[in-house]
Design a protein around this motif. Structure first.
Motif, PDB file in Angstrom:
ATOM      1  N   VAL A  36       0.856  -1.186   0.000  1.00  0.00           N
ATOM      2  CA  VAL A  36       0.000   0.000   0.000  1.00  0.00           C
ATOM      3  C   VAL A  36       0.894   1.239   0.000  1.00  0.00           C
ATOM      4  N   THR A  37       0.691   2.088  -1.022  1.00  0.00           N
ATOM      5  CA  THR A  37       1.480   3.307  -1.161  1.00  0.00           C
ATOM      6  C   THR A  37       0.551   4.499  -1.341  1.00  0.00           C
ATOM      7  N   ASN A  38       1.118   5.679  -1.366  1.00  0.00           N
ATOM      8  CA  ASN A  38       0.369   6.932  -1.595  1.00  0.00           C
ATOM      9  C   ASN A  38      -0.795   7.099  -0.623  1.00  0.00           C
ATOM     10  N   TRP A  39      -0.582   6.752   0.631  1.00  0.00           N
ATOM     11  CA  TRP A  39      -1.640   6.831   1.649  1.00  0.00           C
ATOM     12  C   TRP A  39      -1.995   8.281   1.934  1.00  0.00           C
ATOM     13  N   LYS A  40      -3.283   8.602   1.886  1.00  0.00           N
ATOM     14  CA  LYS A  40      -3.799   9.918   2.267  1.00  0.00           C
ATOM     15  C   LYS A  40      -5.035   9.650   3.112  1.00  0.00           C
ATOM     16  N   SER A  49      -2.908   3.550  -2.998  1.00  0.00           N
ATOM     17  CA  SER A  49      -2.662   2.700  -4.159  1.00  0.00           C
ATOM     18  C   SER A  49      -2.146   1.358  -3.667  1.00  0.00           C
ATOM     19  N   ILE A  50      -2.452   0.324  -4.424  1.00  0.00           N
ATOM     20  CA  ILE A  50      -1.895  -0.995  -4.164  1.00  0.00           C
ATOM     21  C   ILE A  50      -0.963  -1.283  -5.330  1.00  0.00           C
ATOM     22  N   THR A  51       0.312  -1.490  -5.011  1.00  0.00           N
ATOM     23  CA  THR A  51       1.327  -1.689  -6.035  1.00  0.00           C
ATOM     24  C   THR A  51       0.896  -2.755  -7.039  1.00  0.00           C
ATOM     25  N   GLY A  52       0.909  -2.386  -8.311  1.00  0.00           N
ATOM     26  CA  GLY A  52       0.563  -3.309  -9.374  1.00  0.00           C
ATOM     27  C   GLY A  52      -0.925  -3.550  -9.536  1.00  0.00           C
ATOM     28  N   MET A  53      -1.754  -2.849  -8.784  1.00  0.00           N
ATOM     29  CA  MET A  53      -3.195  -3.079  -8.881  1.00  0.00           C
ATOM     30  C   MET A  53      -3.926  -1.767  -9.137  1.00  0.00           C
ATOM     31  N   ALA A  54      -4.634  -1.279  -8.134  1.00  0.00           N
ATOM     32  CA  ALA A  54      -5.552  -0.164  -8.361  1.00  0.00           C
ATOM     33  C   ALA A  54      -5.410   0.903  -7.289  1.00  0.00           C
ATOM     34  N   ASP A  55      -6.024   2.058  -7.571  1.00  0.00           N
ATOM     35  CA  ASP A  55      -6.180   3.108  -6.573  1.00  0.00           C
ATOM     36  C   ASP A  55      -7.509   2.854  -5.868  1.00  0.00           C
ATOM     37  N   ILE A  56      -7.511   3.018  -4.566  1.00  0.00           N
ATOM     38  CA  ILE A  56      -8.685   2.724  -3.746  1.00  0.00           C
ATOM     39  C   ILE A  56      -9.026   3.952  -2.919  1.00  0.00           C
ATOM     40  N   GLY A  57     -10.312   4.222  -2.773  1.00  0.00           N
ATOM     41  CA  GLY A  57     -10.793   5.277  -1.886  1.00  0.00           C
ATOM     42  C   GLY A  57     -11.926   4.734  -1.034  1.00  0.00           C
ATOM     43  N   MET A  58     -11.931   5.094   0.246  1.00  0.00           N
ATOM     44  CA  MET A  58     -12.967   4.609   1.162  1.00  0.00           C
ATOM     45  C   MET A  58     -13.401   5.737   2.087  1.00  0.00           C
ATOM     46  N   ARG A  59     -14.603   5.592   2.619  1.00  0.00           N
ATOM     47  CA  ARG A  59     -15.107   6.553   3.594  1.00  0.00           C
ATOM     48  C   ARG A  59     -15.986   5.823   4.603  1.00  0.00           C
ATOM     49  N   ILE A  60     -15.993   6.309   5.819  1.00  0.00           N
ATOM     50  CA  ILE A  60     -16.850   5.729   6.850  1.00  0.00           C
ATOM     51  C   ILE A  60     -18.268   6.227   6.598  1.00  0.00           C
ATOM     52  N   VAL A  61     -19.218   5.292   6.525  1.00  0.00           N
ATOM     53  CA  VAL A  61     -20.600   5.672   6.241  1.00  0.00           C
ATOM     54  C   VAL A  61     -21.552   5.442   7.421  1.00  0.00           C
ATOM     55  N   GLU A  62     -21.116   4.637   8.382  1.00  0.00           N
ATOM     56  CA  GLU A  62     -22.005   4.343   9.508  1.00  0.00           C
ATOM     57  C   GLU A  62     -21.177   3.826  10.679  1.00  0.00           C
ATOM     58  N   LYS A  63     -21.550   4.241  11.893  1.00  0.00           N
ATOM     59  CA  LYS A  63     -20.857   3.773  13.086  1.00  0.00           C
ATOM     60  C   LYS A  63     -21.878   3.481  14.185  1.00  0.00           C
ATOM     61  N   THR A  64     -21.659   2.395  14.897  1.00  0.00           N
ATOM     62  CA  THR A  64     -22.398   2.068  16.110  1.00  0.00           C
ATOM     63  C   THR A  64     -21.345   1.933  17.204  1.00  0.00           C
ATOM     64  N   PRO A  65     -21.336   2.848  18.179  1.00  0.00           N
ATOM     65  CA  PRO A  65     -20.262   2.858  19.169  1.00  0.00           C
ATOM     66  C   PRO A  65     -19.914   1.483  19.743  1.00  0.00           C
ATOM     67  N   HIS A  66     -18.625   1.215  19.663  1.00  0.00           N
ATOM     68  CA  HIS A  66     -17.963   0.053  20.255  1.00  0.00           C
ATOM     69  C   HIS A  66     -18.335  -1.284  19.643  1.00  0.00           C
ATOM     70  N   SER A  67     -19.101  -1.302  18.529  1.00  0.00           N
ATOM     71  CA  SER A  67     -19.481  -2.605  17.975  1.00  0.00           C
ATOM     72  C   SER A  67     -19.456  -2.721  16.450  1.00  0.00           C
ATOM     73  N   HIS A  68     -19.590  -1.628  15.722  1.00  0.00           N
ATOM     74  CA  HIS A  68     -19.749  -1.764  14.269  1.00  0.00           C
ATOM     75  C   HIS A  68     -19.296  -0.499  13.545  1.00  0.00           C
ATOM     76  N   ILE A  69     -18.543  -0.693  12.464  1.00  0.00           N
ATOM     77  CA  ILE A  69     -18.161   0.405  11.575  1.00  0.00           C
ATOM     78  C   ILE A  69     -18.389  -0.077  10.152  1.00  0.00           C
ATOM     79  N   LYS A  70     -19.125   0.704   9.383  1.00  0.00           N
ATOM     80  CA  LYS A  70     -19.368   0.374   7.978  1.00  0.00           C
ATOM     81  C   LYS A  70     -18.626   1.379   7.110  1.00  0.00           C
ATOM     82  N   ILE A  71     -17.806   0.847   6.216  1.00  0.00           N
ATOM     83  CA  ILE A  71     -16.995   1.646   5.308  1.00  0.00           C
ATOM     84  C   ILE A  71     -17.498   1.397   3.890  1.00  0.00           C
TER      85      ILE A  71
END
Length: 133
Positions: A36-40, A49-71
């Motif tokens: 994993v390179t070019n981390w922002k 970026s993943i070397t030799g593969m693709a550029d990836i972007g993610m964002r947190i869309v939902e959180k339930t304290p102490h039990s669940h995170i949806k990205i």
């Protein structure tokens, strides 16, 4: 829709500690492999970026304290996906965690990426055991 599940990891940290760490993408870089390179990142989103593969972007869309995170993917990825982190408290100092990815890829492509993605998810949950207390 392809579903890929990591193994369930026993983590010797409180669920709140794991949740707080994973709730901030600025912490995620320490979980990533060397490919994993070019981390922002900021608190709620990241790109890399993943070397030799693709550029990836993610964002947190939902959180339930102490039990669940949806990205969710940010729409610029080769395919859409969600990545859910389930955290289950065992007792005051221990929890279990599992990652589940749902990817919008065709069955042929799913067969090709299933193994590498499962290996990646398993590596991430194992690295959660190293999250500072």
């Amino acid at each position: 829709m392809t579903t890929i599940e990591s193994s369930v990891a026993d983590i010797n940290r409180p669920a709140e500690t794991i949740y707080n760490f994973l709730s901030d993408f600025n912490n995620f870089k320490s979980l990533m492999p060397p490919q994993v390179t070019n981390w922002k990142s900021d608190t709620d989103s990241c790109s890399f970026s993943i070397t030799g593969m693709a550029d990836i972007g993610m964002r947190i869309v939902e959180k339930t304290p102490h039990s669940h995170i949806k990205i969710g993917s940010d729409g610029k990825n080769p395919f859409g996906f969600t990545l859910e982190s389930m955290i289950t408290s065992v007792d005051a100092g221990n929890c279990k965690s599992q990652l589940v990815m749902k990817a919008d890829i065709n069955p042929f492509m799913g067969a090709m990426v299933n193994g590498p993605l499962k290996k990646f998810l398993d590596m991430l949950v194992e690295k959660m055991k190293e999250i500072p207390a």
